[in-house]
Design a protein around this motif. Structure first.
Motif, PDB file in Angstrom:
ATOM      1  N   TYR A 167       0.812  -1.215   0.000  1.00 21.68           N
ATOM      2  CA  TYR A 167       0.000   0.000   0.000  1.00 21.68           C
ATOM      3  C   TYR A 167       0.844   1.263   0.000  1.00 21.68           C
ATOM      4  CZ  TYR A 167       0.637   0.213   5.145  1.00 21.68           C
ATOM      5  OH  TYR A 167       1.140   0.283   6.420  1.00 21.68           O
ATOM      6  N   PHE A 168       0.227   2.321  -0.528  1.00 25.96           N
ATOM      7  CA  PHE A 168       0.807   3.654  -0.586  1.00 25.96           C
ATOM      8  C   PHE A 168       0.083   4.557   0.406  1.00 25.96           C
ATOM      9  CE2 PHE A 168       1.702   1.920  -4.755  1.00 25.96           C
ATOM     10  CZ  PHE A 168       2.993   2.345  -5.013  1.00 25.96           C
ATOM     11  N   VAL A 169       0.783   5.524   0.929  1.00 23.56           N
ATOM     12  CA  VAL A 169       0.186   6.557   1.779  1.00 23.56           C
ATOM     13  C   VAL A 169       0.541   7.925   1.189  1.00 23.56           C
ATOM     14  CG1 VAL A 169       0.275   5.122   3.846  1.00 23.56           C
ATOM     15  CG2 VAL A 169       2.208   6.610   3.307  1.00 23.56           C
ATOM     16  N   ASN A 170      -0.124   8.944   1.689  1.00 25.60           N
ATOM     17  CA  ASN A 170       0.179  10.341   1.323  1.00 25.60           C
ATOM     18  C   ASN A 170      -0.007  10.622  -0.169  1.00 25.60           C
ATOM     19  OD1 ASN A 170       0.871  10.946   4.024  1.00 25.60           O
ATOM     20  ND2 ASN A 170       2.957  10.183   3.694  1.00 25.60           N
ATOM     21  N   LEU A 171      -0.938   9.937  -0.809  1.00 29.40           N
ATOM     22  CA  LEU A 171      -1.276  10.272  -2.185  1.00 29.40           C
ATOM     23  C   LEU A 171      -2.119  11.548  -2.219  1.00 29.40           C
ATOM     24  CD1 LEU A 171      -2.272   6.727  -3.530  1.00 29.40           C
ATOM     25  CD2 LEU A 171      -0.040   7.867  -3.687  1.00 29.40           C
ATOM     26  N   LYS A 172      -2.219  12.143  -3.383  1.00 28.72           N
ATOM     27  CA  LYS A 172      -3.059  13.332  -3.535  1.00 28.72           C
ATOM     28  C   LYS A 172      -4.512  12.900  -3.697  1.00 28.72           C
ATOM     29  CE  LYS A 172      -0.788  15.131  -7.036  1.00 28.72           C
ATOM     30  NZ  LYS A 172      -0.333  16.093  -8.076  1.00 28.72           N
ATOM     31  N   PRO A 173      -5.435  13.497  -2.961  1.00 22.17           N
ATOM     32  CA  PRO A 173      -6.848  13.160  -3.147  1.00 22.17           C
ATOM     33  C   PRO A 173      -7.339  13.599  -4.526  1.00 22.17           C
ATOM     34  CG  PRO A 173      -6.482  14.305  -1.058  1.00 22.17           C
ATOM     35  CD  PRO A 173      -5.223  14.450  -1.859  1.00 22.17           C
ATOM     36  N   ALA A 174      -8.416  12.976  -4.967  1.00 21.96           N
ATOM     37  CA  ALA A 174      -9.104  13.345  -6.211  1.00 21.96           C
ATOM     38  C   ALA A 174      -8.132  13.467  -7.375  1.00 21.96           C
ATOM     39  CB  ALA A 174      -9.882  14.648  -6.014  1.00 21.96           C
ATOM     40  N   THR A 175      -7.324  12.447  -7.554  1.00 20.28           N
ATOM     41  CA  THR A 175      -6.271  12.486  -8.575  1.00 20.28           C
ATOM     42  C   THR A 175      -6.225  11.167  -9.332  1.00 20.28           C
ATOM     43  OG1 THR A 175      -4.955  13.985  -7.201  1.00 20.28           O
ATOM     44  CG2 THR A 175      -3.792  12.803  -8.941  1.00 20.28           C
ATOM     45  N   LYS A 176      -5.968  11.251 -10.647  1.00 21.60           N
ATOM     46  CA  LYS A 176      -5.797  10.041 -11.450  1.00 21.60           C
ATOM     47  C   LYS A 176      -4.393   9.491 -11.238  1.00 21.60           C
ATOM     48  CE  LYS A 176      -6.994  10.062 -15.864  1.00 21.60           C
ATOM     49  NZ  LYS A 176      -6.873  10.273 -17.341  1.00 21.60           N
ATOM     50  N   TYR A 177      -4.329   8.204 -10.911  1.00 22.83           N
ATOM     51  CA  TYR A 177      -3.043   7.540 -10.720  1.00 22.83           C
ATOM     52  C   TYR A 177      -2.980   6.270 -11.561  1.00 22.83           C
ATOM     53  CZ  TYR A 177      -1.447  10.300  -6.677  1.00 22.83           C
ATOM     54  OH  TYR A 177      -0.993  11.315  -5.853  1.00 22.83           O
ATOM     55  N   TYR A 178      -1.729   5.864 -11.811  1.00 23.90           N
ATOM     56  CA  TYR A 178      -1.449   4.571 -12.443  1.00 23.90           C
ATOM     57  C   TYR A 178      -0.460   3.835 -11.535  1.00 23.90           C
ATOM     58  CZ  TYR A 178      -3.268   7.002 -16.558  1.00 23.90           C
ATOM     59  OH  TYR A 178      -4.047   7.722 -17.435  1.00 23.90           O
ATOM     60  N   MET A 179      -0.747   2.577 -11.241  1.00 24.43           N
ATOM     61  CA  MET A 179       0.200   1.809 -10.436  1.00 24.43           C
ATOM     62  C   MET A 179       0.340   0.408 -11.016  1.00 24.43           C
ATOM     63  SD  MET A 179      -1.757   0.835  -6.863  1.00 24.43           S
ATOM     64  CE  MET A 179      -3.164  -0.290  -6.829  1.00 24.43           C
ATOM     65  N   ASP A 186       0.880  -5.592 -15.082  1.00 24.98           N
ATOM     66  CA  ASP A 186      -0.010  -4.718 -15.845  1.00 24.98           C
ATOM     67  C   ASP A 186      -0.354  -3.460 -15.048  1.00 24.98           C
ATOM     68  OD1 ASP A 186      -0.074  -6.448 -17.980  1.00 24.98           O
ATOM     69  OD2 ASP A 186      -1.852  -7.521 -17.247  1.00 24.98           O
ATOM     70  N   VAL A 187      -0.609  -2.376 -15.783  1.00 26.00           N
ATOM     71  CA  VAL A 187      -0.924  -1.086 -15.158  1.00 26.00           C
ATOM     72  C   VAL A 187      -2.388  -1.052 -14.730  1.00 26.00           C
ATOM     73  CG1 VAL A 187      -1.088   1.401 -15.562  1.00 26.00           C
ATOM     74  CG2 VAL A 187       0.863   0.111 -16.459  1.00 26.00           C
ATOM     75  N   ILE A 188      -2.632  -0.510 -13.539  1.00 22.98           N
ATOM     76  CA  ILE A 188      -3.985  -0.281 -13.029  1.00 22.98           C
ATOM     77  C   ILE A 188      -4.212   1.227 -12.979  1.00 22.98           C
ATOM     78  CG2 ILE A 188      -5.503  -0.464 -11.024  1.00 22.98           C
ATOM     79  CD1 ILE A 188      -3.984  -3.036 -10.284  1.00 22.98           C
ATOM     80  N   LYS A 189      -5.259   1.689 -13.641  1.00 21.62           N
ATOM     81  CA  LYS A 189      -5.637   3.107 -13.574  1.00 21.62           C
ATOM     82  C   LYS A 189      -6.730   3.278 -12.529  1.00 21.62           C
ATOM     83  CE  LYS A 189      -8.588   5.099 -16.395  1.00 21.62           C
ATOM     84  NZ  LYS A 189      -9.243   5.625 -17.609  1.00 21.62           N
ATOM     85  N   PHE A 190      -6.633   4.300 -11.725  1.00 26.31           N
ATOM     86  CA  PHE A 190      -7.682   4.572 -10.748  1.00 26.31           C
ATOM     87  C   PHE A 190      -7.649   6.041 -10.348  1.00 26.31           C
ATOM     88  CE2 PHE A 190      -3.956   3.679  -8.221  1.00 26.31           C
ATOM     89  CZ  PHE A 190      -4.041   4.562  -7.139  1.00 26.31           C
ATOM     90  N   TYR A 191      -8.711   6.475  -9.687  1.00 28.03           N
ATOM     91  CA  TYR A 191      -8.782   7.823  -9.132  1.00 28.03           C
ATOM     92  C   TYR A 191      -8.875   7.718  -7.613  1.00 28.03           C
ATOM     93  CZ  TYR A 191      -9.774   9.949 -13.703  1.00 28.03           C
ATOM     94  OH  TYR A 191      -9.711  10.387 -14.995  1.00 28.03           O
ATOM     95  N   THR A 192      -8.053   8.484  -6.919  1.00 24.33           N
ATOM     96  CA  THR A 192      -8.266   8.594  -5.485  1.00 24.33           C
ATOM     97  C   THR A 192      -9.546   9.389  -5.228  1.00 24.33           C
ATOM     98  OG1 THR A 192      -6.803  10.514  -5.487  1.00 24.33           O
ATOM     99  CG2 THR A 192      -5.858   8.398  -4.789  1.00 24.33           C
ATOM    100  N   LEU A 193     -10.099   9.204  -4.056  1.00 25.35           N
ATOM    101  CA  LEU A 193     -11.336   9.887  -3.686  1.00 25.35           C
ATOM    102  C   LEU A 193     -11.045  11.309  -3.215  1.00 25.35           C
ATOM    103  CD1 LEU A 193     -12.818   6.983  -1.535  1.00 25.35           C
ATOM    104  CD2 LEU A 193     -13.677   7.716  -3.770  1.00 25.35           C
ATOM    105  N   PRO A 194     -12.013  12.201  -3.294  1.00 24.01           N
ATOM    106  CA  PRO A 194     -11.865  13.461  -2.574  1.00 24.01           C
ATOM    107  C   PRO A 194     -11.654  13.153  -1.090  1.00 24.01           C
ATOM    108  CG  PRO A 194     -13.768  13.522  -4.039  1.00 24.01           C
ATOM    109  CD  PRO A 194     -13.295  12.108  -4.004  1.00 24.01           C
ATOM    110  N   LYS A 195     -10.846  13.915  -0.429  1.00 27.84           N
ATOM    111  CA  LYS A 195     -10.497  13.592   0.952  1.00 27.84           C
ATOM    112  C   LYS A 195     -11.716  13.727   1.857  1.00 27.84           C
ATOM    113  CE  LYS A 195      -6.656  14.135   4.197  1.00 27.84           C
ATOM    114  NZ  LYS A 195      -7.376  14.083   5.462  1.00 27.84           N
TER     115      LYS A 195
END
Length: 775
Positions: free
Chosen positions: A86-98, A113-122
């Motif tokens: 797991y990752f911590v301290n990501l930016k809220p409401a942001t598109k990420y690839y991991m 394989d790459v997973i695309k997702f959006y973090t939630l608004p904080k």
């Protein structure tokens, strides 16, 4: 000398084994979880692939589509039936690839394989505490509240303030449901911990025995005796999270009217103090909201990124209802710019940009926008759905997508539809609905599986082709299933009331079967089920049964007549178990409306009984002049009491939990026993009714306005029989009649002679064209 050194270097390089450069093989799990500032992933497998041993493994993440170990990496992990990174301290409401990675001892890295997702608004989960305990208790409670609020805020988008008071008289802790819930903390230090406080916060988020979806029937597998939701949570978002978190498949969150398992932390004994448990509890709270649990009075659900869109891809919308174009049509624009669902094939729709949509997503509010490709106008809602030109997106152009819980199509090509909901700041928002005859309108959001006209498949061009091919086979099977029900109607002993009814029916069936065998045109096939039901309607409208012990069985028209696992198709939910349904100490009107029926007489049937009170009370009532039955079987305006439990009591036990009455007789005492009695054919009820006109409808079911203490009603196996123009209660047309004072010149004997005075003896007479037995 220089040439000699170069030659030596080449020889040295060629001597290095190529396996040193072998890239590790990495397979990441496609499942993942995300919060506002955290994200979680799993690795399925890692192989050195013939190279040096693996030295490092973990996940890398970035805002660009191809993250590498040169971007952010994490080897943080926790254990839950395997390893979760797991990752911590990501930016809220942001598109990420991991993606997962593994690096071998030679420094060569392989990726999954790459997973695309959006973090939630904080999230913003806060508290106020009155510090009413002693110093030690206040410290524990404040620390636990701070931890719980931080976990919820970083893992969810929930906005909530909890008001907390110290109450020495509270045995453990409790919390109420409100927009600003009140929580009582007792003196028991075992409950002054992070996990137990998170449990109480879940009550404030809607896991309570009140009016949220936790208490209702649509997203729960059953109801308890008080009518509260119980059993499994049926929302997919929670199940998807549990599958990932526990590294399993087929998960369902279980619970009673105010607890949940797993990760409910239902007491100090379940508070293990681990991040695994605390994180899971918070993310289940978020997933419950995404499934439809109302966290606040103005949020019917939590919006999130559910449909995986790309900004410049053309998408096509097809309604999920087979009556609103599932097999034949797509959402498009008319020449005047109005919305309409219109018949067209996947090939035709790809040539028509009026039926194509660009879909964008706004991370800050987690809403989607739909822009018509041909016009560039945005789908918008302002008292009605329409298209508007926009320079800047407004709230009217935002749509909350909720994913359906029922597959459309079958196999690997099955799809799920989405509700397109305009968020209006209340629990009853409006959504896009397909109406009859191609019309588009708005409707109050209905979270039920049966609300197919409110859900839309969102398809790429290739998916439109795939789903169309899949639906060809689906509609052929569906039509074949319909034919399997209607073809036996011709075998029922009957006579024609309309000349040629038999031949017309046979010709229609033959034509439908021929097209099933020869056609793959979905537009043509899409009409076959309607043709089959119309053929059955026309046939039944032209015949009547000649053997009243063998009427036309139309039970196949009922949705979920046997109540095998749920109450789908019926107006309200009952408790379902052992393939039968019950209500206990609760009034109800359990019905459905059967449409497109031939005119004539019907019998509505069901296996059912009522126990009015305890078994002893029921036995006493049964032996008196009043059996105390309050439940009626009805069809249209006709109604009849169902059987009292003692009406078919047995002299020997049949099975399950049974009550002994009258010294040596037995009746069912639970659902299992009732199902056994039903399987023996007992407790059959019928009521005769009629439909006035061809194509009419019939409302049928069970109802009661009185269910006192210990009153129990249980039922199964609804039936619908058609008798044409024959009255099954009076097949001869002869009625009994008590002689009353009336005009004599309306009376005739069986020879057609008018009777000049009232009959003075019993016999068969004609009154108003009807045969009557006079007593």
């Amino acid at each position: 000398m220089e040439l000699k050194k170069l030659f030596s270097t080449i020889l040295l390089l060629t001597a290095i084994p190529c396996t040193l450069f072998a890239q590790p093989s990495v397979t990441g799990d496609t499942r993942f979880a995300r919060g506002a500032t955290m994200a979680f992933g799993r690795i399925k497998s890692i192989s050195a692939n013939g190279g040096p041993a693996i030295a490092k493994r973990g996940f890398c993440i970035a805002e660009n589509p191809n993250p590498t170990v040169d971007d952010s990496v994490s080897t943080k992990m926790l254990s839950s039936n395997g390893t979760i990174y797991y990752f911590v301290n990501l930016k809220p409401a942001t598109k990420y690839y991991m993606r997962a990675y593994a690096t071998n001892q030679s420094g060569v890295t392989g990726y999954g394989d790459v997973i695309k997702f959006y973090t939630l608004p904080k999230g913003n989960v806060t508290y106020w505490y009155n510090n009413g305990g002693d110093d030690a208790a206040n410290t524990r409670i404040n620390n636990a509240l701070t931890d719980a609020c931080n976990i919820f805020s970083n893992l969810t988008s929930i906005q909530k303030k909890f008001n907390v008071g110290y109450s020495a008289g509270t045995p453990t802790a409790d919390c109420y449901y409100d927009d600003e819930p009140w929580m009582n903390m007792g003196a028991n230090s075992s409950y002054q911990r992070t996990g137990t406080i998170m449990h109480e916060m879940q009550h404030g988020l809607g896991v309570i025995p009140y009016t949220t979806q936790w208490n209702k029937n649509i997203l729960r597998s059953g109801l308890n005796g008080d009518g509260n939701g119980t059993g499994y949570w049926l929302g997919d978002r929670v199940s998807e999270f549990l599958d990932f978190w526990d590294n399993t498949t087929g998960s369902r969150l279980n619970g009673d009217y105010q607890h949940m398992w797993p990760y409910g932390i239902n007491g100090a004994h379940e508070d293990d103090g681990t991040l695994k448990t605390y994180y899971a509890n918070a993310m289940i709270g978020q997933a419950l909201g995404e499934d439809g649990l109302e966290h606040r009075s103005n949020t019917f659900a939590e919006p999130c990124y559910l449909f995986d869109q790309e900004d410049n891809v053309k998408y096509y919308l097809k309604n999920e209802s087979d009556e609103r174009g599932l097999y034949t049509s797509y959402l498009t624009l008319t020449n005047t710019g109005a919305l309409k669902w219109k018949t067209m094939s996947s090939a035709e729709v790809q040539q028509n940009d009026s039926a194509a949509w660009y879909i964008t997503f706004t991370p800050d509010n987690q809403y989607y926008q739909f822009r018509n490709v041909a016009t560039g106008k945005y789908l918008t809602y302002s008292s009605a759905f329409m298209l508007m030109n926009r320079e800047t997106i407004t709230n009217a152009d935002n749509f909350h997508l909720m994913k359906g819980r029922v597959d459309v199509g079958s196999g690997s090509q099955a799809k799920r539809g989405y509700w397109l909901i305009h968020p209006t700041g209340n629990l009853t928002p409006n959504c896009l609905q397909a109406n009859a005859n191609g019309a588009i309108g708005s409707a109050t959001f209905n979270i039920a599986n049966t609300a197919t006209a409110q859900r839309w498949l969102i398809l790429t061009a290739s998916e439109a082709e795939q789903i169309e091919a899949n639906l060809v086979e689906d509609i052929k099977q569906k039509t074949t299933d319909v034919l399997s029900h209607i073809k036996p109607l011709a075998e029922v002993p009957h006579t024609e009331r309309v000349e040629g009814a038999n031949q017309a029916f046979a010709d229609a069936i033959s034509s439908i079967e021929s097209r099933i065998a020869s056609s793959n045109n979905i537009t043509e096939l899409g009409t076959l089920t309607d043709e089959a039901t119309t053929a059955a309607l026309n046939f039944l409208s032209g015949v009547s049964p000649t053997d009243l012990s063998k009427p036309f069985d139309l039970s196949y028209l009922l949705i979920n007549a046997t109540l095998d696992s749920n109450s789908d198709g019926w107006s309200v939910a009952a408790t379902i178990s052992y393939a039968c349904a019950e209500f206990y100490q609760k009034t109800f009107d359990f019905n459905q409306i059967v449409k497109n029926l031939p005119a004539g007489n019907y019998q509505v049937g069901v296996q059912a009984f009522q126990r009015p009170g305890s078994a002893a009370d029921a036995y006493t009532a049964y032996n008196s002049d009043n059996d105390n039955v309050t439940v009626f079987l009805y069809g249209a305006t006709k109604a009849k009491k169902i059987k009292q439990i003692c009406a078919e009591m047995q002299t020997r036990k049949l099975g399950g939990n049974e009550s002994t009455i009258g010294g040596n007789k037995y009746v069912p005492n639970n659902m299992e026993a009732a199902s056994i009695y039903f399987k023996k054919g007992l407790y059959q009820n019928r009521v005769t009714t009629s439909v006035a006109a061809k194509g009419g409808q019939l409302k049928m079911g069970l109802r009661t306005t009185k269910m006192d203490n210990s009153y129990w009603a249980i039922f199964d196996n609804f039936q619908l029989y058609y008798f044409g123009d024959v009255d099954p209660d009076n097949p001869t047309g002869i009625v009994e009649h008590q002689v009353k004072q009336q005009t004599a010149d309306t009376w005739f004997d069986m020879q057609g002679r008018r009777i000049q005075q009232l009959p003075t003896r019993s016999g068969l007479y004609i009154i108003g064209g009807r045969k009557v037995i006079i007593k």
